[in-house]
Scaffold this active site. Structure first.
Site, PDB file in Angstrom:
ATOM      1  CE1 TYR A 204      23.373  15.550 -40.565  1.00 23.48           C
ATOM      2  CE2 TYR A 204      21.903  13.715 -39.777  1.00 23.48           C
ATOM      3  CZ  TYR A 204      23.278  14.519 -39.774  1.00 23.48           C
ATOM      4  OH  TYR A 204      24.238  13.801 -39.089  1.00 23.48           O
ATOM      5  CE  LYS A 208      26.143  13.108 -42.080  1.00 27.32           C
ATOM      6  NZ  LYS A 208      27.620  13.317 -41.873  1.00 27.32           N
TER       7      LYS A 208
END
Length: 335
Positions: A204, A208
């Protein structure tokens, strides 16, 4: 998506106010992932600024219509539509962008909020890529590229540029690419597709981080006079759905942290509104957190980071070649 705070910002920054007389009257906006949480709250706040036309871009039309019904009660004069968009499907993303081209005569704002945390490894059947990286990076990049021409040509005939804001995370500042040190030249994108090295938190965060690299390179092709493109971190926000998708231990830590320091959904969404409705050309190509411009992930300022940025760009353009990304970018004016 809610996120942990960027260093030094969650605890000391106060919510920025809105300029007096700010109005989005006659403007048209798209918000992805907008049936709940920060996406829904940002829709409420934009409509409160007299936004005229809102497209809720959601995976579940049923849930989207339920959200739209609530919004219509508070802002009956606005046009609020629900459009299908599955961020796990390139076909769905292309169909959505084609619909924008056919049905909208104007588009001023695109807020790309859809994202996810995956507690376990799962490949997207259509693309063969790990799901969190697929949604948070590849699919978001595709949608951004496909919307750019519409934000440039369908905006109001004034000096005001279109706005493209991509939701990011303070955790992006800790992201590390999952490259094998024994094979540093391996493709970046496919390095996420190995179940043996999967980590829900790391994947995750780094999904990003990749957006930092993409945004930096994108500004070589897109002028702030046409479309202002930025990414925004809402800080760690309590009361959103992302915690339910975290591993149990991480979720417990997140809930405890939220109880002490978490921002309200209203405050978190205000960072989105600031990015799309308050910030202007000065935010082009910038990472925004706590209503201010913040440096990108540190390694991007190194020669090695610049090399990774170029590699990621080439891989991304190759992955999305079916949609003609280079042709789209070559049509963008640079002033």
């Amino acid at each position: 998506m809610s996120t942990f705070p960027s260093p030094g910002t969650q605890f000391c920054e106060r919510q920025a106010g809105l300029p007096a007389g700010l109005s989005l009257s006659s403007k048209v906006a798209i918000i992805t992932g907008s049936n709940a949480g920060l996406g829904f709250e940002s829709a409420k706040q934009l409509l409160a600024l007299n936004l005229s036309h809102l497209i809720l871009a959601v995976r579940s039309v049923e849930k989207g219509e339920a959200a739209a019904a609530k919004l219509r009660q508070s802002t009956p004069k606005a046009t609020i539509e629900v459009w299908k968009l599955d961020m796990c499907s390139y076909v769905s993303i292309q169909a959505f962008a084609e619909r924008v081209g056919k049905e909208l005569t104007r588009l001023d704002i695109a807020l790309l909020n859809a994202g996810l945390v995956k507690p376990s490894f799962e490949l997207v059947k259509e693309t063969g890529h790990e799901e969190s990286m697929q949604v948070n990076y590849l699919s978001t990049v595709l949608l951004a590229l496909l919307l750019l021409p519409h934000l440039q040509t369908k905006r109001a005939p004034t000096t005001s540029p279109g706005k493209l804001t991509i939701v990011n995370s303070g955790l992006s500042l800790t992201g590390k690419l999952p490259l094998n040190p024994k094979n540093p030249s391996q493709p970046i994108l496919t390095s996420f597709d190995d179940a043996k090295t999967f980590s829900s938190t790391t994947w995750y965060n780094t999904s990003k981080t990749l957006m930092h690299l993409f945004l930096w390179k994108l500004t070589e092709f897109v002028s702030a006079d046409d479309v202002v493109v930025n990414i925004v971190d809402p800080g760690y926000v309590k009361g959103t759905e992302s915690v339910s998708n975290m591993p149990k231990v991480t979720a417990l830590v997140a809930k405890g942290f939220a109880a002490v320091t978490g921002r309200s959904v209203e405050t978190g969404a205000s960072t989105y509104v600031d990015a799309v409705a308050v910030k202007g050309r000065e935010s082009h190509g910038c990472f925004l957190t706590s209503w201010r411009v913040h440096p990108f992930v540190p390694f991007l300022y190194t020669p090695e980071g610049k090399e990774l940025m170029e590699r990621l760009w080439e891989e991304t353009m190759a992955e999305l070649a079916f949609a003609g990304p280079n042709e789209i970018l070559s049509s963008q004016s640079k002033g």
